[in-house]
Structures are given as structure tokens and as C-alpha cells.
Design an enzyme around this catalytic site. Structure first.
Site, PDB file in Angstrom:
ATOM      1  N   ASP A 176      45.945  42.085  32.852  1.00  0.00           N
ATOM      2  CA  ASP A 176      45.832  40.598  34.119  1.00  0.00           C
ATOM      3  C   ASP A 176      46.797  39.416  33.840  1.00  0.00           C
ATOM      4  O   ASP A 176      46.491  39.401  32.131  1.00  0.00           O
ATOM      5  CB  ASP A 176      44.657  39.452  33.864  1.00  0.00           C
ATOM      6  CG  ASP A 176      44.090  38.928  34.696  1.00  0.00           C
ATOM      7  OD1 ASP A 176      45.608  38.341  35.691  1.00  0.00           O
ATOM      8  OD2 ASP A 176      42.784  38.808  34.997  1.00  0.00           O
ATOM      9  N   ILE A 198      48.672  36.657  34.512  1.00  0.00           N
ATOM     10  CA  ILE A 198      48.069  36.094  34.015  1.00  0.00           C
ATOM     11  C   ILE A 198      46.146  35.481  34.547  1.00  0.00           C
ATOM     12  O   ILE A 198      46.095  35.898  35.912  1.00  0.00           O
ATOM     13  CB  ILE A 198      48.233  34.269  35.127  1.00  0.00           C
ATOM     14  CG1 ILE A 198      49.957  34.405  34.674  1.00  0.00           C
ATOM     15  CG2 ILE A 198      48.267  33.052  34.621  1.00  0.00           C
ATOM     16  CD1 ILE A 198      50.926  33.457  35.266  1.00  0.00           C
ATOM     17  N   ASP A 199      45.289  35.586  33.307  1.00  0.00           N
ATOM     18  CA  ASP A 199      44.229  34.944  33.625  1.00  0.00           C
ATOM     19  C   ASP A 199      43.729  33.014  33.584  1.00  0.00           C
ATOM     20  O   ASP A 199      43.829  32.854  32.378  1.00  0.00           O
ATOM     21  CB  ASP A 199      42.984  35.315  32.535  1.00  0.00           C
ATOM     22  CG  ASP A 199      41.998  35.682  32.531  1.00  0.00           C
ATOM     23  OD1 ASP A 199      41.286  35.843  33.711  1.00  0.00           O
ATOM     24  OD2 ASP A 199      40.561  35.400  31.947  1.00  0.00           O
ATOM     25  N   ASP A 251      39.813  41.202  33.841  1.00  0.00           N
ATOM     26  CA  ASP A 251      39.263  39.911  33.184  1.00  0.00           C
ATOM     27  C   ASP A 251      38.859  40.662  31.846  1.00  0.00           C
ATOM     28  O   ASP A 251      38.946  39.607  30.967  1.00  0.00           O
ATOM     29  CB  ASP A 251      38.549  39.332  34.418  1.00  0.00           C
ATOM     30  CG  ASP A 251      38.316  38.581  35.252  1.00  0.00           C
ATOM     31  OD1 ASP A 251      39.657  38.482  35.470  1.00  0.00           O
ATOM     32  OD2 ASP A 251      37.734  39.401  36.525  1.00  0.00           O
ATOM     33  N   GLU A 286      46.206  43.689  38.876  1.00  0.00           N
ATOM     34  CA  GLU A 286      45.291  42.526  39.454  1.00  0.00           C
ATOM     35  C   GLU A 286      46.199  42.708  40.666  1.00  0.00           C
ATOM     36  O   GLU A 286      45.834  42.451  41.368  1.00  0.00           O
ATOM     37  CB  GLU A 286      45.221  40.725  39.110  1.00  0.00           C
ATOM     38  CG  GLU A 286      44.186  40.336  40.014  1.00  0.00           C
ATOM     39  CD  GLU A 286      43.617  38.803  39.563  1.00  0.00           C
ATOM     40  OE1 GLU A 286      44.253  38.466  38.547  1.00  0.00           O
ATOM     41  OE2 GLU A 286      43.739  38.110  40.473  1.00  0.00           O
ATOM     42  N   THR A 311      44.045  31.276  36.766  1.00  0.00           N
ATOM     43  CA  THR A 311      45.577  31.004  37.215  1.00  0.00           C
ATOM     44  C   THR A 311      44.941  29.266  37.955  1.00  0.00           C
ATOM     45  O   THR A 311      46.794  29.140  37.617  1.00  0.00           O
ATOM     46  CB  THR A 311      45.674  32.063  38.945  1.00  0.00           C
ATOM     47  OG1 THR A 311      46.076  33.285  38.031  1.00  0.00           O
ATOM     48  CG2 THR A 311      46.722  31.299  39.393  1.00  0.00           C
TER      49      THR A 311
END
Ligand code: IPD
Ligand code: CA
Ligand code: CA
Ligand code: CA
Length: 266
Positions: free
Chosen positions: A87, A89-90, A214, A71, A92
């Protein structure tokens, strides 16, 4: 023919996600907004970038020829058949507010098909894993989606994009979905929502506007746990619409969303 054993890819992804998750958890207190992307609500923290850099470094140190899509760092080409989808940090916004539902998500694609996926949720101590055809696990224990229930008894998770135009339309869709289901959950991390379907903590999940990072890992986990994952009218799940639910519930939710234009921006 794939060039790598999915179990080896999973092991590398799991080690990396655990390390990245620990680094992110250590840095959560006092974190702030570093930058914004598509809109003022689309925030990035220093940790989103640092964790993605760490993950890329670890993956490419072990497998230098692989491609990576992340990402924050975009696409890097490789010469092997393997592509990692990351990802860092999914969730955030949850991370920014000191909440628990955020995850590190790493998937391995071989010849264009996701064959291994890890979703680590450090604040809850959960690491979800799956290899294509091998079932889904949380902390090494097998997990399964809940049996299908009728739509009006379904706890349905969803999420919203970052643009106000898309959100206005998503609110209209939600206005019509809410009276038809047991209840709605907006957890704030798509990968965690999908792992929730995979372990029966909600019955279904839908969202428009997701990106491959995601869903890549969590989608495999949900499917391996017995959920059906797809889009509208037989199309694969994707940015237009992503639905995950077991058995007949998938069709019921699909048929509710389809005439509402859940796959359009407004
Ligand atoms: C977001 C989260 C959120 C979903 C958004 C995603 P991010 O990812 O998964 O739950 O509703 O569509 O963009 O930006 O926190 O990695
Ligand atoms: Ca995400
Ligand atoms: Ca992210
Ligand atoms: Ca983001």
C-alpha cells in the site's frame, strides 16, 4: 520451504519503505486529487501512483522473480515463492489534507504466508517492523500491545469504507459500539491503527471492507506485538471483518460485533 530469508526480505522492505516515505513526505505540500475510484470519496493522488511505481521498481530490481500486489498497480505474477503486498500510501485522505497519519506499507509473503512487514509513518518518524516469530519493533525498539482490558475500558480504533451504503451500515454498528467502550478513534489509516494496537496506543481495532494491502504488514506487526487478529466465528481476518485485540478483549469485541452484522453491508 521458503526460498528467501525473512530477515533479508525485511531489510529490502524497510529500505524501500523509508525511501518511498521520504519521497511522499517531500511531495505532500500542495498535493491534489488526481482521480477517484469506487466513489467520489475514494481519492487517488499523483503520489499514490508514483510511490507505488518506485516501490515496485526497487523490489523487482533486487528480486526480479517475485510477484507483487499493490493497491494502485494491481497484481503482477512472478516465478519465485515470494509475493510483495504494497500500500504505497495508506491514509490517502490524511495525506491529502496535510495530516500526519499516513503510512507506506510493504509486506513479504513466502509460500502464501506473510513473513516480514514494514509500516513507515514518515510524518511521525516511525518505522514499524516485524518478521514472523521475531517480535515487533518501532524504530528498532521492541513494542508490545497493551494488556487486555474489559471492553468498557477499551479505546477502540475503527475505519470506514468509501461507499455511502457501507458507511450507513458502519454508522449503525458504531452507534451500538460507542456506548459500550471507553471511546472510539477513527485515525484514517488502517495500517497506522493496527500499529497503534501493536504499541498500546489503542486497545483494539475493527473494520469491515479492508483489502490485503491495508493489513498485510501491520497485521503481522500487531500479532508479533501480542495482539490476536481474526474475523468472525474463528474465520481468518479479512475483507468481511478484521478484528485485532489482545487476550480476552478480542472475544468481548467479537461478541459485541457479531450480532450487529458488522460483517455485512446493511
Ligand atoms: C484506507 C484507510 C482507511 C480505512 C479504509 C482504507 P487508503 O486506505 O486505511 O483508514 O478506513 O478502509 O481503504 O485508501 O487510504 O489506502
Ligand atoms: Ca489502505
Ligand atoms: Ca492506499
Ligand atoms: Ca485508496
Amino acid at each position: 520451504m521458503t526460498t528467501a530469508d525473512p530477515a533479508d526480505l525485511l531489510a529490502l522492505a524497510a529500505d524501500t519503505a523509508r525511501e518511498a516515505g521520504a519521497v511522499a513526505a517531500d511531495g505532500q505540500a500542495g498535493i491534489g486529487v488526481l482521480d477517484t475510484k469506487s466513489s467520489p470519496t475514494d481519492v487517488v493522488t499523483a503520489m499514490d501512483r508514483a510511490v507505488e511505481e518506485l516501490i515496485r521498481k526497487r523490489l523487482l530490481a533486487a528480486r526480479p522473480g517475485d510477484a507483487v500486489l499493490g493497491e494502485e498497480g494491481g497484481a503482477a505474477a512472478g516465478e519465485s515463492a515470494v509475493r510483495w503486498i504494497v500500500d504505497p500510501i495508506d491514509g490517502t485522505v490524511n495525506y491529502l489534507y496535510g495530516r500526519e497519519d499516513w503510512a507506506v506499507s510493504i509486506a513479504a509473503e513466502a509460500d502464501g504466508e506473510v513473513v516480514a512487514g514494514v509500516v513507515a509513518v514518515p510524518a511521525r518518524g516511525d518505522v514499524y517492523t516485524a518478521v514472523l516469530g521475531g517480535g515487533a519493533f518501532c524504530n528498532g525498539e521492541p513494542i508490545a500491545a497493551a494488556p487486555a482490558v474489559p471492553l468498557d475500558l477499551a479505546l477502540v480504533a475503527t475505519g470506514f469504507g468509501y461507499s455511502s451504503e457501507r458507511r450507513a451500515h458502519q454508522a449503525e454498528v458504531l452507534r451500538q459500539v460507542l456506548p459500550r467502550v471507553r471511546d472510539i478513534r477513527r485515525g484514517g489509516a488502517a495500517a497506522v491503527d493496527l500499529c497503534g494496537v501493536a504499541r498500546g496506543r489503542c486497545n483494539a481495532y475493527y473494520e469491515r471492507g479492508l483489502n490485503p494491502w491495508d493489513w498485510a504488514a501491520a497485521s503481522l506487526i500487531a500479532q508479533e506485538a501480542g495482539a490476536r487478529v481474526g474475523g468472525l466465528n474463528g474465520a481468518p481476518a479479512g475483507p468481511d471483518l478484521f478484528i485485532a485485540a489482545p487476550g480476552d478483549l478480542f472475544g468481548e469485541l467479537h461478541d459485541l460485533l457479531e450480532p450487529l452484522g458488522a460483517d455485512t453491508d446493511g
